[in-house]
Design an enzyme around this catalytic site. Structure first.
Site, PDB file in Angstrom:
ATOM      1  N   ARG A  51      -7.085 -15.094  -8.485  1.00 42.23           N
ATOM      2  CA  ARG A  51      -8.173 -14.202  -8.915  1.00 42.23           C
ATOM      3  C   ARG A  51      -8.274 -12.999  -7.979  1.00 42.23           C
ATOM      4  NH1 ARG A  51     -13.991 -16.723  -9.625  1.00 42.23           N
ATOM      5  NH2 ARG A  51     -13.923 -16.658  -7.363  1.00 42.23           N
ATOM      6  N   LYS A 147     -13.926  -9.404  -8.908  1.00 42.27           N
ATOM      7  CA  LYS A 147     -14.915  -9.854  -7.928  1.00 42.27           C
ATOM      8  C   LYS A 147     -15.052  -8.758  -6.877  1.00 42.27           C
ATOM      9  CE  LYS A 147     -16.170 -14.249  -5.741  1.00 42.27           C
ATOM     10  NZ  LYS A 147     -17.522 -14.293  -6.248  1.00 42.27           N
ATOM     11  N   GLU A 179     -23.697 -14.332 -17.651  1.00 37.08           N
ATOM     12  CA  GLU A 179     -23.614 -15.292 -16.548  1.00 37.08           C
ATOM     13  C   GLU A 179     -24.842 -15.128 -15.664  1.00 37.08           C
ATOM     14  OE1 GLU A 179     -20.293 -14.429 -13.928  1.00 37.08           O
ATOM     15  OE2 GLU A 179     -20.623 -12.281 -14.117  1.00 37.08           O
TER      16      GLU A 179
HETATM   17  N1  PDD Z   1     -20.059 -16.229  -6.407  1.00 35.50           N
HETATM   18  N2  PDD Z   1     -20.208 -15.274 -11.386  1.00 35.50           N
HETATM   19  C1  PDD Z   1     -20.494 -14.487 -10.331  1.00 35.50           C
HETATM   20  C2  PDD Z   1     -21.100 -13.157 -10.583  1.00 35.50           C
HETATM   21  C3  PDD Z   1     -20.230 -14.936  -9.034  1.00 35.50           C
HETATM   22  O1  PDD Z   1     -20.490 -14.138  -7.981  1.00 35.50           O
HETATM   23  C4  PDD Z   1     -19.674 -16.233  -8.829  1.00 35.50           C
HETATM   24  C5  PDD Z   1     -19.345 -16.765  -7.462  1.00 35.50           C
HETATM   25  C6  PDD Z   1     -19.387 -17.016  -9.958  1.00 35.50           C
HETATM   26  C7  PDD Z   1     -18.776 -18.387  -9.848  1.00 35.50           C
HETATM   27  O2  PDD Z   1     -17.410 -18.291  -9.488  1.00 35.50           O
HETATM   28  P1  PDD Z   1     -16.700 -19.443  -8.655  1.00 35.50           P
HETATM   29  O3  PDD Z   1     -16.918 -20.703  -9.392  1.00 35.50           O
HETATM   30  O4  PDD Z   1     -15.270 -19.030  -8.655  1.00 35.50           O
HETATM   31  O5  PDD Z   1     -17.319 -19.460  -7.296  1.00 35.50           O
HETATM   32  C8  PDD Z   1     -19.667 -16.498 -11.213  1.00 35.50           C
HETATM   33  C9  PDD Z   1     -19.716 -16.551  -5.046  1.00 35.50           C
HETATM   34  C10 PDD Z   1     -19.873 -17.990  -4.720  1.00 35.50           C
HETATM   35  C11 PDD Z   1     -20.445 -15.605  -4.117  1.00 35.50           C
HETATM   36  O6  PDD Z   1     -20.543 -14.432  -4.471  1.00 35.50           O
HETATM   37  O7  PDD Z   1     -20.894 -16.015  -3.035  1.00 35.50           O
END
Ligand code: PDD
Length: 283
Positions: A51, A147, A179
């Site tokens: 990712r 991200k 989300e």
């Molecule tokens: N955040 N959606 C958003 C906007 C996020 O920032 C995150 C994760 C997720 C979940 O993704 P994953 O399962 O890959 O952690 C969904 C991280 C934990 C953070 O910003 O701290």
């Protein structure tokens, strides 16, 4: 004093400084990842690195390291901490250059920063009783699948949840579920998982992916579709997933109980199976 990594150097966090002209500081021009570490073992590191590459491609920054180099750096970072369960945060910005909106003309080295913090796992109460969430319009940009460290929309949404005594915000765009502010949202309808389509409007969460894998092993059907707001409000269960929250049940949405207002049977099965995936030795 924790040890962090900045541009090839390991040093105490207090000593780690970047230029005020860093494009991360000036523009939020960069991407990041968060990887959970249990008992000093990074969990699902490979998909996070995949990712990361996707995010870097999306904003046109060259990956400064190969996957093997990232794995070595992450393992070294873990070994330098004096706590076992960790949350690894790392970010790459476009680097330091005189302020101009377009990319720097001359080649600039990206800034690479990595740190580890103690992993704050969900509390027993959050797992057993579920969490409160509130709804809001999704006001973020249209590349939520990257991200990026530009998180103002997510921050304002997260603060809105805080201001309303909720742990997360369930966002809707044009009447459909996207989300949460830092987690994904899944609904349960008649015993099946319904997940928003994996497009540019949501981050493709690694934990959500693990949950779908586990659901399939458990014989729970999974569908991807556009989920109207009305379906979320009528859902039997709402699940919130992220690398730091793992999976939690949202039991109150805008002060209305979700389903029976307690964590439901699908949540319980998935939570238990996820714990086994995280801690396989305990089987
Ligand atoms: N955040 N959606 C958003 C906007 C996020 O920032 C995150 C994760 C997720 C979940 O993704 P994953 O399962 O890959 O952690 C969904 C991280 C934990 C953070 O910003 O701290």
């Amino acid at each position: 004093m924790s040890n962090v990594f900045l541009n090839g150097v390991w040093l105490p966090i207090e000593k780690a400084t970047v230029s005020v002209l860093d494009r991360g500081f000036i523009f939020g021009d960069g991407v990041y990842e968060v990887i959970p570490v249990y008992h000093r073992r990074p969990y699902r590191m490979k998909p996070h690195l995949l990712r990361l590459q996707h995010s870097l491609n999306g904003i046109r920054i060259k990956n400064p390291y190969s996957d093997n180099e990232w794995v070595d750096l992450i393992n070294k970072l873990i070994s330098l901490q004096n706590f076992d369960d960790q949350s690894i945060y790392f970010q790459i910005t476009r680097g330091v250059a005189p302020r101009a909106h377009n990319f720097p003309k001359d080649e600039v080295s990206p800034t690479v920063f990595m740190m580890s913090s103690p992993l704050k796992r969900s509390t027993k109460q959050q797992v057993e009783q579920g969490i409160r969430v509130v709804s809001a319009q999704d006001e973020r940009w249209l590349h939520c699948n990257y991200k990026t460290i530009s998180l103002l929309g997510n921050i304002l949404a997260s603060q809105y949840a805080c201001d309303n005594d909720a742990m997360e915000v369930v966002q809707f765009r044009n009447g459909f579920l996207t989300e949460a502010s830092s987690s994904n949202v899944i609904i349960v309808q008649n015993g099946e998982l319904v997940i928003p389509q994996k497009n540019h409007l949501i981050l493709h969460g690694i934990t959500m992916e693990v949950i779908t894998e586990i659901a399939q092993q458990e014989g729970i059907a999974v569908r991807y579709e556009d989920i109207p707001e009305s379906a979320v409000r009528k859902a039997d269960e709402i699940l919130i997933t992220s690398s730091t929250k793992e999976v939690l049940a949202a039991t109150m949405l805008d002060d209305q109980p979700v389903g029976q207002g307690v964590p439901g049977p699908v949540f319980k099965r998935l939570y238990t199976a996820l714990q086994k995936d995280i801690f396989p030795a305990n089987e």
